[in-house]
Design an enzyme around this catalytic site. Structure first.
Site, short mmCIF file in Angstrom:
data_model
loop_
_atom_site.label_atom_id
_atom_site.label_comp_id
_atom_site.label_asym_id
_atom_site.label_seq_id
_atom_site.Cartn_x
_atom_site.Cartn_y
_atom_site.Cartn_z
N ASP A 130 -6.87 -6.64 3.67
CA ASP A 130 -6.22 -5.33 3.82
C ASP A 130 -6.34 -4.83 5.26
O ASP A 130 -7.45 -4.65 5.76
CB ASP A 130 -6.93 -4.36 2.85
N ASP A 189 -4.77 3.64 -2.09
CA ASP A 189 -5.91 3.93 -1.20
C ASP A 189 -6.41 5.35 -1.40
O ASP A 189 -5.70 6.31 -1.07
CB ASP A 189 -5.47 3.78 0.27
N HIS A 196 -1.07 -1.21 -4.32
CA HIS A 196 -2.36 -0.93 -3.68
C HIS A 196 -2.44 0.58 -3.43
O HIS A 196 -1.58 1.17 -2.78
CB HIS A 196 -2.47 -1.70 -2.36
N MET A 226 -11.76 -6.24 4.65
CA MET A 226 -11.01 -5.30 5.50
C MET A 226 -10.76 -5.96 6.86
O MET A 226 -11.69 -6.41 7.52
CB MET A 226 -11.78 -4.00 5.70
N MET A 230 -9.18 8.11 -0.28
CA MET A 230 -10.12 8.41 0.83
C MET A 230 -10.69 9.81 0.66
O MET A 230 -9.94 10.74 0.33
CB MET A 230 -9.38 8.35 2.16
N MET A 235 -12.20 4.41 -0.92
CA MET A 235 -12.96 4.59 0.33
C MET A 235 -13.68 5.91 0.20
O MET A 235 -13.37 6.90 0.87
CB MET A 235 -11.99 4.56 1.52
N HIS A 287 -8.19 1.10 -4.31
CA HIS A 287 -9.19 0.86 -3.25
C HIS A 287 -9.87 2.19 -2.93
O HIS A 287 -9.26 3.05 -2.31
CB HIS A 287 -8.45 0.27 -2.04
N SER A 344 0.83 -1.20 0.00
CA SER A 344 0.00 0.00 0.00
C SER A 344 0.87 1.25 0.00
O SER A 344 1.61 1.51 0.95
CB SER A 344 -0.91 0.01 1.23
C1 DX5 Z 1 -6.66 1.34 5.34
C2 DX5 Z 1 -6.14 1.11 3.96
C3 DX5 Z 1 -5.02 0.16 3.91
C4 DX5 Z 1 -3.78 0.63 4.63
C5 DX5 Z 1 -3.19 -0.59 5.26
O1 DX5 Z 1 -7.83 2.05 5.30
O2 DX5 Z 1 -7.16 0.58 3.14
O3 DX5 Z 1 -4.70 -0.24 2.59
O4 DX5 Z 1 -2.83 1.24 3.82
O5 DX5 Z 1 -2.16 -0.20 6.08
P1 DX5 Z 1 -1.46 -1.23 7.09
O6 DX5 Z 1 -0.90 -2.34 6.28
O7 DX5 Z 1 -0.43 -0.37 7.74
O8 DX5 Z 1 -2.54 -1.71 8.05
ZN ZN Z 2 -6.61 -0.32 1.19
#
Ligand code: DX5
Ligand code: ZN
Length: 216
Positions: free
Chosen positions: A175, A35, A33, A137, A37, A68, A66, A8
């Site tokens: 994840d 993310d 990956h 998740m 948000m 969010m 991903h 990620s």
């Molecule tokens: C959290 C993200 C993850 C995050 C995971 O909301 O979707 O992808 O980067 O981070 P770690 O591996 O540190 O839990």
């Molecule tokens: Zn993620």
């Protein structure tokens, strides 16, 4: 299939993003990956299209994006243009999930659906045949570096059983809070793809840490 690793980039050094993308290119990682948000679906804001495009310019492996975000439909086309290869939306953020999945595919991407820790795997029963990926998740989304929720292991087993029973082609990704200990348990439970952020980027040697996760 041998399991895949999707580091990620949320945990990378954004002042050195190209360097960290090259590190992933040259590692045994399989995907990036990414993310995204929106500060509404989750209590955090990460980055948007310019950063996704910048990663894509240098990445030599697929972008596993991903989302969010609330109401992802309005942005699906722009994510395709930004270089997403797999686009995953949250079940909890989509009122017409089946339509969203078709829209992602119509834009030439693979379609994934993510479930928050509190959401039952059973909600996937009527879309599982349409999916390329299910993302379970193992933390509440929004932040890197959180503790793995143990109950996730039984959800991974349930999802694997649903995929096998129906003959779906979906791969099963997990994840949040992944390290070599939780990762080994997840693979045993049926995970195909492990996402890891802080465990990789906070380590002394991220390339080696990716290899450790890959060779479990
Ligand atoms: C959290 C993200 C993850 C995050 C995971 O909301 O979707 O992808 O980067 O981070 P770690 O591996 O540190 O839990
Ligand atoms: Zn993620």
């Amino acid at each position: 299939m041998p399991h895949l690793i999707s580091p990620s980039v949320l945990s990378c050094d954004f002042a050195n993003i190209q360097r960290d993308v090259e590190m992933i290119n040259n590692s045994s990682a399989d995907w990036f990956h990414v993310d995204v948000m929106d500060g509404v679906f989750v209590p955090n804001i990460s980055f948007g299209f310019p950063v996704v495009k910048a990663i894509k310019r240098h990445a030599k492996k697929p972008l596993d994006v991903h989302l969010m975000i609330e109401n992802p439909d309005q942005y699906v086309e722009e994510f395709a243009k930004s270089g997403a290869d797999i686009l995953t939306v949250h079940y909890e953020a989509c009122r017409h999930l089946h339509r969203t999945i078709q829209l992602i595919k119509a834009n030439g991407m693979k379609a994934g659906v993510a479930l928050n820790p509190h959401t039952s795997v059973s909600v996937l029963e009527d879309v599982i045949m349409d999916l390329d990926l299910v993302l379970i998740m193992s933390v509440n989304p929004g932040f890197g570096g959180q503790k793995f929720i143990q109950h996730t292991l039984s959800k991974v087993e349930q999802t694997k059983a649903l995929i096998s029973k129906t003959g779906s082609n979906a791969v099963l990704e997990v994840d949040g809070g992944v390290n070599t200990t939780t990762g080994a348990a997840l693979i045993k439970a049926g995970a195909d793809v492990l996402v890891a952020g802080s465990f990789v980027f906070n380590s002394e040697n991220p390339t080696q840490t990716i290899l450790d996760l890959k060779s479990m």
